[in-house]
Design a protein around this motif. Structure first.
Motif, PDB file in Angstrom:
ATOM      1  N   LEU A  75      10.600 -11.149  -1.744  1.00  0.00           N
ATOM      2  CA  LEU A  75       9.296 -11.779  -1.949  1.00  0.00           C
ATOM      3  C   LEU A  75       8.563 -11.043  -3.073  1.00  0.00           C
ATOM      4  O   LEU A  75       7.703 -10.202  -2.818  1.00  0.00           O
ATOM      5  CB  LEU A  75       8.457 -11.763  -0.670  1.00  0.00           C
ATOM      6  CG  LEU A  75       7.213 -12.670  -0.747  1.00  0.00           C
ATOM      7  CD1 LEU A  75       7.625 -14.138  -0.658  1.00  0.00           C
ATOM      8  CD2 LEU A  75       6.237 -12.331   0.358  1.00  0.00           C
ATOM      9  N   PRO A  76       8.878 -11.376  -4.311  1.00  0.00           N
ATOM     10  CA  PRO A  76       8.165 -10.748  -5.430  1.00  0.00           C
ATOM     11  C   PRO A  76       6.760 -11.330  -5.554  1.00  0.00           C
ATOM     12  O   PRO A  76       6.532 -12.484  -5.169  1.00  0.00           O
ATOM     13  CB  PRO A  76       9.024 -11.122  -6.645  1.00  0.00           C
ATOM     14  CG  PRO A  76       9.763 -12.343  -6.232  1.00  0.00           C
ATOM     15  CD  PRO A  76       9.953 -12.268  -4.747  1.00  0.00           C
ATOM     16  N   PRO A  77       5.792 -10.558  -6.059  1.00  0.00           N
ATOM     17  CA  PRO A  77       4.448 -11.097  -6.299  1.00  0.00           C
ATOM     18  C   PRO A  77       4.528 -12.321  -7.195  1.00  0.00           C
ATOM     19  O   PRO A  77       5.355 -12.393  -8.108  1.00  0.00           O
ATOM     20  CB  PRO A  77       3.714  -9.940  -6.979  1.00  0.00           C
ATOM     21  CG  PRO A  77       4.486  -8.718  -6.588  1.00  0.00           C
ATOM     22  CD  PRO A  77       5.900  -9.151  -6.465  1.00  0.00           C
ATOM     23  N   GLN A 133      -3.296  -3.618   3.090  1.00  0.00           N
ATOM     24  CA  GLN A 133      -4.385  -3.361   4.040  1.00  0.00           C
ATOM     25  C   GLN A 133      -4.614  -4.550   4.968  1.00  0.00           C
ATOM     26  O   GLN A 133      -4.811  -4.382   6.176  1.00  0.00           O
ATOM     27  CB  GLN A 133      -5.664  -3.030   3.280  1.00  0.00           C
ATOM     28  CG  GLN A 133      -5.634  -1.679   2.579  1.00  0.00           C
ATOM     29  CD  GLN A 133      -6.923  -1.371   1.858  1.00  0.00           C
ATOM     30  OE1 GLN A 133      -7.766  -2.255   1.646  1.00  0.00           O
ATOM     31  NE2 GLN A 133      -7.096  -0.121   1.463  1.00  0.00           N
ATOM     32  N   ILE A 134      -4.578  -5.757   4.420  1.00  0.00           N
ATOM     33  CA  ILE A 134      -4.873  -6.948   5.217  1.00  0.00           C
ATOM     34  C   ILE A 134      -3.784  -7.206   6.255  1.00  0.00           C
ATOM     35  O   ILE A 134      -4.076  -7.495   7.426  1.00  0.00           O
ATOM     36  CB  ILE A 134      -5.042  -8.182   4.305  1.00  0.00           C
ATOM     37  CG1 ILE A 134      -6.295  -8.013   3.430  1.00  0.00           C
ATOM     38  CG2 ILE A 134      -5.154  -9.469   5.133  1.00  0.00           C
ATOM     39  CD1 ILE A 134      -6.409  -9.050   2.322  1.00  0.00           C
ATOM     40  N   LEU A 135      -2.515  -7.092   5.852  1.00  0.00           N
ATOM     41  CA  LEU A 135      -1.404  -7.418   6.748  1.00  0.00           C
ATOM     42  C   LEU A 135      -0.774  -6.194   7.408  1.00  0.00           C
ATOM     43  O   LEU A 135       0.170  -6.342   8.200  1.00  0.00           O
ATOM     44  CB  LEU A 135      -0.323  -8.194   5.984  1.00  0.00           C
ATOM     45  CG  LEU A 135      -0.742  -9.563   5.443  1.00  0.00           C
ATOM     46  CD1 LEU A 135       0.433 -10.243   4.747  1.00  0.00           C
ATOM     47  CD2 LEU A 135      -1.273 -10.453   6.559  1.00  0.00           C
ATOM     48  N   ASP A 136      -1.304  -5.001   7.073  1.00  0.00           N
ATOM     49  CA  ASP A 136      -0.780  -3.767   7.638  1.00  0.00           C
ATOM     50  C   ASP A 136       0.715  -3.622   7.380  1.00  0.00           C
ATOM     51  O   ASP A 136       1.518  -3.332   8.277  1.00  0.00           O
ATOM     52  CB  ASP A 136      -1.058  -3.715   9.153  1.00  0.00           C
ATOM     53  CG  ASP A 136      -0.834  -2.318   9.733  1.00  0.00           C
ATOM     54  OD1 ASP A 136      -0.940  -1.343   8.966  1.00  0.00           O
ATOM     55  OD2 ASP A 136      -0.533  -2.214  10.932  1.00  0.00           O
ATOM     56  N   ILE A 137       1.085  -3.859   6.128  1.00  0.00           N
ATOM     57  CA  ILE A 137       2.456  -3.677   5.674  1.00  0.00           C
ATOM     58  C   ILE A 137       2.446  -2.576   4.624  1.00  0.00           C
ATOM     59  O   ILE A 137       1.695  -2.664   3.659  1.00  0.00           O
ATOM     60  CB  ILE A 137       3.039  -4.973   5.068  1.00  0.00           C
ATOM     61  CG1 ILE A 137       3.054  -6.097   6.121  1.00  0.00           C
ATOM     62  CG2 ILE A 137       4.458  -4.737   4.545  1.00  0.00           C
ATOM     63  CD1 ILE A 137       3.486  -7.442   5.557  1.00  0.00           C
ATOM     64  N   PRO A 138       3.235  -1.522   4.791  1.00  0.00           N
ATOM     65  CA  PRO A 138       3.207  -0.416   3.826  1.00  0.00           C
ATOM     66  C   PRO A 138       3.477  -0.897   2.399  1.00  0.00           C
ATOM     67  O   PRO A 138       4.277  -1.820   2.171  1.00  0.00           O
ATOM     68  CB  PRO A 138       4.320   0.514   4.309  1.00  0.00           C
ATOM     69  CG  PRO A 138       4.465   0.206   5.766  1.00  0.00           C
ATOM     70  CD  PRO A 138       4.172  -1.251   5.907  1.00  0.00           C
ATOM     71  N   VAL A 139       2.809  -0.280   1.447  1.00  0.00           N
ATOM     72  CA  VAL A 139       3.005  -0.623   0.042  1.00  0.00           C
ATOM     73  C   VAL A 139       4.462  -0.441  -0.355  1.00  0.00           C
ATOM     74  O   VAL A 139       5.027  -1.268  -1.090  1.00  0.00           O
ATOM     75  CB  VAL A 139       2.083   0.242  -0.853  1.00  0.00           C
ATOM     76  CG1 VAL A 139       2.466   0.095  -2.327  1.00  0.00           C
ATOM     77  CG2 VAL A 139       0.624  -0.156  -0.652  1.00  0.00           C
ATOM     78  N   ASP A 140       5.082   0.628   0.119  1.00  0.00           N
ATOM     79  CA  ASP A 140       6.498   0.866  -0.211  1.00  0.00           C
ATOM     80  C   ASP A 140       7.382  -0.283   0.276  1.00  0.00           C
ATOM     81  O   ASP A 140       8.363  -0.636  -0.398  1.00  0.00           O
ATOM     82  CB  ASP A 140       6.977   2.174   0.410  1.00  0.00           C
ATOM     83  CG  ASP A 140       6.406   3.399  -0.303  1.00  0.00           C
ATOM     84  OD1 ASP A 140       5.876   3.226  -1.415  1.00  0.00           O
ATOM     85  OD2 ASP A 140       6.482   4.506   0.252  1.00  0.00           O
ATOM     86  N   THR A 141       7.047  -0.854   1.433  1.00  0.00           N
ATOM     87  CA  THR A 141       7.819  -1.988   1.947  1.00  0.00           C
ATOM     88  C   THR A 141       7.645  -3.205   1.053  1.00  0.00           C
ATOM     89  O   THR A 141       8.618  -3.910   0.740  1.00  0.00           O
ATOM     90  CB  THR A 141       7.370  -2.328   3.381  1.00  0.00           C
ATOM     91  OG1 THR A 141       7.603  -1.199   4.232  1.00  0.00           O
ATOM     92  CG2 THR A 141       8.135  -3.535   3.923  1.00  0.00           C
ATOM     93  N   LEU A 142       6.423  -3.465   0.617  1.00  0.00           N
ATOM     94  CA  LEU A 142       6.173  -4.595  -0.287  1.00  0.00           C
ATOM     95  C   LEU A 142       6.907  -4.402  -1.610  1.00  0.00           C
ATOM     96  O   LEU A 142       7.460  -5.362  -2.169  1.00  0.00           O
ATOM     97  CB  LEU A 142       4.668  -4.746  -0.534  1.00  0.00           C
ATOM     98  CG  LEU A 142       3.840  -5.167   0.695  1.00  0.00           C
ATOM     99  CD1 LEU A 142       2.352  -5.048   0.394  1.00  0.00           C
ATOM    100  CD2 LEU A 142       4.189  -6.595   1.107  1.00  0.00           C
ATOM    101  N   ARG A 143       6.919  -3.184  -2.109  1.00  0.00           N
ATOM    102  CA  ARG A 143       7.643  -2.911  -3.361  1.00  0.00           C
ATOM    103  C   ARG A 143       9.146  -3.110  -3.176  1.00  0.00           C
ATOM    104  O   ARG A 143       9.834  -3.599  -4.073  1.00  0.00           O
ATOM    105  CB  ARG A 143       7.340  -1.489  -3.826  1.00  0.00           C
ATOM    106  CG  ARG A 143       5.923  -1.335  -4.412  1.00  0.00           C
ATOM    107  CD  ARG A 143       5.622   0.092  -4.767  1.00  0.00           C
ATOM    108  NE  ARG A 143       4.312   0.211  -5.405  1.00  0.00           N
ATOM    109  CZ  ARG A 143       3.579   1.300  -5.400  1.00  0.00           C
ATOM    110  NH1 ARG A 143       4.030   2.400  -4.785  1.00  0.00           N
ATOM    111  NH2 ARG A 143       2.403   1.333  -5.992  1.00  0.00           N
TER     112      ARG A 143
END
Length: 275
Positions: A35-37, A17-27
């Motif tokens: 870039l793992p958590p 939400q903050i960076l407007d990056i889709p969750v699927d992209t982060l996963r």
């Protein structure tokens, strides 16, 4: 002040939400190791540290420049700035070229809008001074007996250093010689080719510059496969030229500005000079 107050860690949903990056992209970034958590709890909740926001912003910037994921992974693992500095220089030059292209395209769109507007009045003949243009000419495709002419034209176009960009600004042209104009032979073409008002200084061995000149100009709409309709337009232009005290002073130029399935929109230019 405790860690909870500082909010030093964020869930994947909050980062999205903050960076407007889709969750699927982060996963996906997590799955490939880009870039793992930074933290992962026993319930499999993943948390990102605040400092990882910088990395994500960098990744998004590089992706906006169409840098492949694999290259981004390499850059982030480097311990020197040589790689990113070289990439930014390369991308800067690429963007500068793209900006030149887009500015030229914007100019072309504006010019074409004005030209297409003139087809609302196909009765008018006027004398104008043309803009400089760059042309690639071939023998007349319709009259040449050279069966390899098409292949030779393709080879010429392939040699253009910036063909993909330049071809976005060009029009197909046909040229009728002065002698044929005077004799009323309007379909015996001297040359065919392509023309653009965009400079082609880097390909001077392939293109020739058409200098500004005074021309009688007329905008013509004809049905597809009915080029005989041009005869009447040429005759009217010749009458206009004579009545205005001019003479034909060179080969005519037919510029195909726009084609539909059953109509061709053509600008005719006939060079003129005072008698």
């Amino acid at each position: 002040m405790g860690e909870s107050a500082l909010r030093l860690r964020f869930t994947i949903g909050e980062v999205s939400q903050i960076l407007d990056i889709p969750v699927d992209t982060l996963r996906y970034y997590d799955r490939i190791g880009l870039l793992p958590p930074r933290e992962r709890e026993t319930n499999n909740y993943r948390y990102y540290n605040l400092e990882q926001f910088d990395a994500l912003i960098t990744i998004r910037m590089l992706r906006a420049m169409e840098v492949p994921i694999e290259r981004i992974q390499e850059l982030l693992k480097e311990n020197r700035l040589d790689g990113i500095q070289g990439l930014l220089k390369e991308k800067g030059e690429e963007i500068a070229r793209r900006l030149v292209y887009l500015n030229r395209l914007s100019d072309k769109l504006g010019t074409l809008q004005v030209q297409l507007k003139r087809f609302e009045d196909t009765d008018t003949v006027e004398v104008v001074k043309t803009e400089p243009a760059w042309v690639l000419l071939t023998d007349s495709i319709m009259e040449s007996s050279d069966r390899k002419l098409g292949s030779r034209v393709q080879q010429q176009v392939r040699r253009i250093h910036s063909s993909q960009e330049w071809l976005a600004f060009c029009h197909v042209i046909s040229i009728v010689s002065k002698d044929n104009l005077l004799a009323g032979r309007y379909h015996n073409y001297l040359n065919n080719g392509i023309l653009s008002t965009q400079p082609m200084s880097g390909d001077s061995d392939t293109f020739s510059r058409l200098e500004p000149r005074y021309c009688a100009r007329k905008y013509v709409v004809i049905d597809r496969d009915h080029y005989a309709m041009l005869d009447d337009h040429y005759e009217r232009m010749k009458v206009y030229i004579d009545r205005r005290g001019f003479r034909i002073d060179g080969h005519s130029l037919e510029i195909n500005l726009y084609n539909q399935n059953d109509k061709h929109y053509i600008e005719i230019q006939i060079p003129v000079a005072e008698k």
